[in-house]
Scaffold this motif. Structure first.
Motif, mmCIF file in Angstrom:
data_model
loop_
_atom_site.group_PDB
_atom_site.id
_atom_site.type_symbol
_atom_site.label_atom_id
_atom_site.label_comp_id
_atom_site.label_asym_id
_atom_site.label_seq_id
_atom_site.Cartn_x
_atom_site.Cartn_y
_atom_site.Cartn_z
ATOM 1 N N TRP A 112 0.829 -1.201 0.000
ATOM 2 C CA TRP A 112 0.000 0.000 0.000
ATOM 3 C C TRP A 112 0.861 1.248 0.000
ATOM 4 O O TRP A 112 2.019 1.208 0.429
ATOM 5 N N ARG A 113 0.287 2.348 -0.483
ATOM 6 C CA ARG A 113 1.006 3.611 -0.448
ATOM 7 C C ARG A 113 1.164 4.077 0.997
ATOM 8 O O ARG A 113 0.214 4.040 1.777
ATOM 9 N N HIS A 114 2.362 4.492 1.333
ATOM 10 C CA HIS A 114 2.579 5.085 2.650
ATOM 11 C C HIS A 114 2.067 6.520 2.629
ATOM 12 O O HIS A 114 2.415 7.305 1.747
ATOM 13 N N VAL A 115 1.208 6.854 3.564
ATOM 14 C CA VAL A 115 0.673 8.207 3.643
ATOM 15 C C VAL A 115 1.010 8.790 5.011
ATOM 16 O O VAL A 115 1.138 8.063 6.004
ATOM 17 N N GLU A 116 1.156 10.107 5.049
ATOM 18 C CA GLU A 116 1.377 10.784 6.315
ATOM 19 C C GLU A 116 0.069 10.801 7.095
ATOM 20 O O GLU A 116 -0.960 11.247 6.585
ATOM 21 N N VAL A 117 0.115 10.316 8.319
ATOM 22 C CA VAL A 117 -1.064 10.294 9.176
ATOM 23 C C VAL A 117 -0.880 11.316 10.284
ATOM 24 O O VAL A 117 0.093 11.266 11.041
ATOM 25 N N LEU A 118 -1.801 12.251 10.371
ATOM 26 C CA LEU A 118 -1.740 13.299 11.379
ATOM 27 C C LEU A 118 -2.308 12.779 12.703
ATOM 28 O O LEU A 118 -3.210 11.928 12.711
ATOM 29 N N PRO A 119 -1.808 13.266 13.825
ATOM 30 C CA PRO A 119 -2.269 12.776 15.139
ATOM 31 C C PRO A 119 -3.604 13.404 15.544
ATOM 32 O O PRO A 119 -3.711 14.061 16.578
ATOM 33 N N VAL A 120 -4.614 13.168 14.737
ATOM 34 C CA VAL A 120 -5.944 13.728 14.979
ATOM 35 C C VAL A 120 -6.967 12.604 14.855
ATOM 36 O O VAL A 120 -6.965 11.874 13.854
ATOM 37 N N ALA A 121 -7.820 12.469 15.833
ATOM 38 C CA ALA A 121 -8.892 11.467 15.777
ATOM 39 C C ALA A 121 -10.157 12.108 15.233
ATOM 40 O O ALA A 121 -10.448 13.275 15.526
ATOM 41 N N PRO A 122 -10.931 11.369 14.451
ATOM 42 C CA PRO A 122 -12.162 11.954 13.899
ATOM 43 C C PRO A 122 -13.233 12.125 14.969
ATOM 44 O O PRO A 122 -13.313 11.350 15.920
ATOM 45 N N SER A 123 -14.038 13.137 14.793
ATOM 46 C CA SER A 123 -15.196 13.361 15.655
ATOM 47 C C SER A 123 -16.392 12.625 15.070
ATOM 48 O O SER A 123 -16.354 12.162 13.918
ATOM 49 N N PRO A 124 -17.477 12.487 15.816
ATOM 50 C CA PRO A 124 -18.692 11.904 15.236
ATOM 51 C C PRO A 124 -19.121 12.613 13.960
ATOM 52 O O PRO A 124 -19.525 11.964 12.987
ATOM 53 N N ALA A 125 -19.005 13.940 13.933
ATOM 54 C CA ALA A 125 -19.393 14.683 12.727
ATOM 55 C C ALA A 125 -18.464 14.372 11.555
ATOM 56 O O ALA A 125 -18.915 14.288 10.405
ATOM 57 N N ASP A 126 -17.173 14.194 11.838
ATOM 58 C CA ASP A 126 -16.227 13.857 10.767
ATOM 59 C C ASP A 126 -16.586 12.512 10.130
ATOM 60 O O ASP A 126 -16.595 12.374 8.896
ATOM 61 N N VAL A 127 -16.861 11.514 10.962
ATOM 62 C CA VAL A 127 -17.197 10.187 10.427
ATOM 63 C C VAL A 127 -18.532 10.249 9.690
ATOM 64 O O VAL A 127 -18.699 9.623 8.638
ATOM 65 N N ALA A 128 -19.482 11.010 10.231
ATOM 66 C CA ALA A 128 -20.804 11.119 9.599
ATOM 67 C C ALA A 128 -20.710 11.779 8.229
ATOM 68 O O ALA A 128 -21.545 11.515 7.363
ATOM 69 N N ALA A 129 -19.715 12.626 8.019
ATOM 70 C CA ALA A 129 -19.517 13.230 6.698
ATOM 71 C C ALA A 129 -18.758 12.297 5.763
ATOM 72 O O ALA A 129 -19.029 12.243 4.562
ATOM 73 N N ALA A 130 -17.805 11.540 6.310
ATOM 74 C CA ALA A 130 -16.933 10.722 5.470
ATOM 75 C C ALA A 130 -17.590 9.433 4.994
ATOM 76 O O ALA A 130 -17.334 8.973 3.872
#
Length: 319
Positions: A112-130
């Protein structure tokens, strides 16, 4: 103390085998990986093949429950590749070397492609949009396989192999009966799904939120992914669902929530017992007996346990 040390040694052996396999296949394709390191050791071992922008996923414990060659690895590469080509926000298969699946020294692996992962967890609203955005992309792809074949096939196989793991026959019979009762209640409009849509599989990247770990992708009603989200222990799953238009109630999701509990309980037992297996036994479905607490977790799920499911990453949150 002695048991803990043995477990660490066995885990180290699994990770070392996975690292060797990933580096060997990469080298065969002309990709140097002198700085390769293990990122995660779960049901799969995840390896960054540094300095190359490549991550390997190596199936170490997955074959304890899923027959090889792993349908899940091949399906994941195909679906993620199609999604990435369509512009969906997913971690794409590697374009530095063939993504696979490959096989080396008895281990299956994909790249898989290595991607930079930021130290941020999604909120309920973030998951609901994604999640709806991902579902729209998935709906454009052809359906592959029988409805919900990933959780249902896993649980059917667990019901057959469970005695080898020390699960009492009465629990396995109860599991078979409960699955037979659930199947007619799991209908709905079919499309491809993520299959393990909890927030641990939604990564913050410089390009935005990207989904990863589609190893459990399958066809089914969207309710299955919603049940995976509702069951998470990483955030308020009910709040995430309530941020969706026309969110189903828990009562409406009940059969899928129960299937999720069963699937998570089975994989949790497989992962826990598999980590205590002698290294050379990992390729066969013969882990040692589970503890009473582990067996009780499965029994609780079968008789209708409720609540959030602890998750790591991968199948039913246990990878």
């Amino acid at each position: 103390m002695g048991g803990t040390g043995s477990s660490h040694l066995q885990g180290g052996h699994r990770a070392a085998r996975a690292l060797l396999a990933a580096r060997a296949v990469a080298a065969a394709h002309g990709v140097p990986a002198d700085g390769a390191r293990v990122l995660q050791d779960g049901v799969n071992v995840v390896v960054h093949l540094a300095p190359a922008p490549v991550v390997a996923r190596v199936a170490t414990l997955t074959p304890l429950l899923r027959p090889t060659p792993l349908r899940s690895f091949a399906r994941e590469v195909a679906v993620a590749g199609a999604l990435a080509a369509a512009g969906a926000p997913v971690v794409p298969p590697s374009d530095v070397l063939p993504p696979g699946p490959h096989r080396y020294a008895g281990l299956e692996l994909s790249f898989w492609r290595h991607v930079e992962v930021l130290p941020v967890a999604p909120s309920p609203a973030d998951v609901a949009a994604a999640l709806p955005e991902l579902h729209e992309h998935l709906a454009a792809l052809p359906v592959d396989g029988a409805p919900l074949d990933t959780p249902l096939d896993d649980l059917a196989r667990f019901a057959v192999l469970g005695r080898a793991w020390g699960v009492p026959a009465v629990q396995l019979n109860r599991l078979r009966d409960r699955l037979a009762e659930l199947r007619p209640r799991l209908g709905g409009e079919l499309q491809l799904l993520h299959g393990d849509a909890h927030p641990g599989n939604l990564l913050a990247t410089p390009e935005g939120w990207w989904w990863t770990d589609l190893e459990d992708t399958c066809a089914g009603p969207r309710a299955w992914d919603l049940a995976c989200l509702r069951s998470t222990s990483r955030l308020d799953g009910r709040a995430a669902l309530d941020a969706l238009p026309d969110a189903p109630t828990d009562a409406e999701l009940a059969p899928w929530l129960e299937l999720r509990r069963l699937h998570a309980a089975a994989w949790g037992l497989v992962a826990a017992t598999g980590r205590r297996v002698a290294p050379l036994q990992v390729e066969g479905p013969r882990p040692p007996h589970p503890s009473p607490a582990q067996g009780g977790a499965l029994d609780g799920a079968v008789v209708g346990g409720s609540g959030a499911i602890p998750q790591a990453s991968g199948s039913a949150g246990s990878r």
